[in-house]
Design an enzyme around this catalytic site. Structure first.
Site, PDB file in Angstrom:
ATOM      1  N   CYS A   1     -41.500  -4.679  -8.425  1.00  0.00           N
ATOM      2  CA  CYS A   1     -41.367  -4.623  -6.755  1.00  0.00           C
ATOM      3  C   CYS A   1     -42.770  -3.783  -6.175  1.00  0.00           C
ATOM      4  CB  CYS A   1     -40.354  -4.028  -5.550  1.00  0.00           C
ATOM      5  SG  CYS A   1     -40.872  -3.863  -4.014  1.00  0.00           S
TER       6      CYS A   1
ATOM      7  N   CYS B   1     -43.396  -1.954  -3.013  1.00  0.00           N
ATOM      8  CA  CYS B   1     -43.396  -0.379  -3.456  1.00  0.00           C
ATOM      9  C   CYS B   1     -44.132   0.169  -3.616  1.00  0.00           C
ATOM     10  CB  CYS B   1     -41.607  -1.076  -4.441  1.00  0.00           C
ATOM     11  SG  CYS B   1     -40.191  -2.205  -3.703  1.00  0.00           S
TER      12      CYS B   1
END
Length: 108
Positions: free
Chosen positions: A32, A35
């Site tokens: 991600c 993230c």
């Protein structure tokens, strides 16, 4: 100087629900991009506010039981826990100032 704590489905209850201070749980995954953008901000918060809060990271790919329990559909998702209850939530990568403003309410 505190660092984010890595948690799992097995350690979630002890580290988060039974914590004596508020906890920010970062639901994330290695693949991600957003993230990765928010990770350094969470490390700063853990370092600066480690005496008041705990920052925990839960990899949704290997801990889908907890992610499912809290209906995590998008990552990063940050859940703010106080006394074992979710008191706030932030979805997506946001600036540090935004997280600090949310934390002020959680700590109040």
């Amino acid at each position: 100087m505190s660092k984010p704590v890595t948690i799992t489905d097995d350690s979630f209850e002890k580290e988060v629900l039974q914590s004596d201070k508020p906890v920010i749980v970062d639901f994330w995954a290695t693949w991600c991009g957003p993230c990765k953008m928010i990770a350094p901000i969470l490390e700063e918060l853990a370092d600066e506010l480690g005496d008041q809060i705990k920052v925990a990271k839960l990899d949704v790919d290997s801990n889908n039981k907890t992610a499912g329990k809290y209906n995590i559909m998008s990552i990063p998702s940050l859940l703010f826990f106080r006394n074992g209850e979710v008191v706030d939530q932030v979805i997506g990568a946001v600036p540090k100032s935004h997280l600090l403003a949310r934390l002020e309410k959680v700590l109040a």
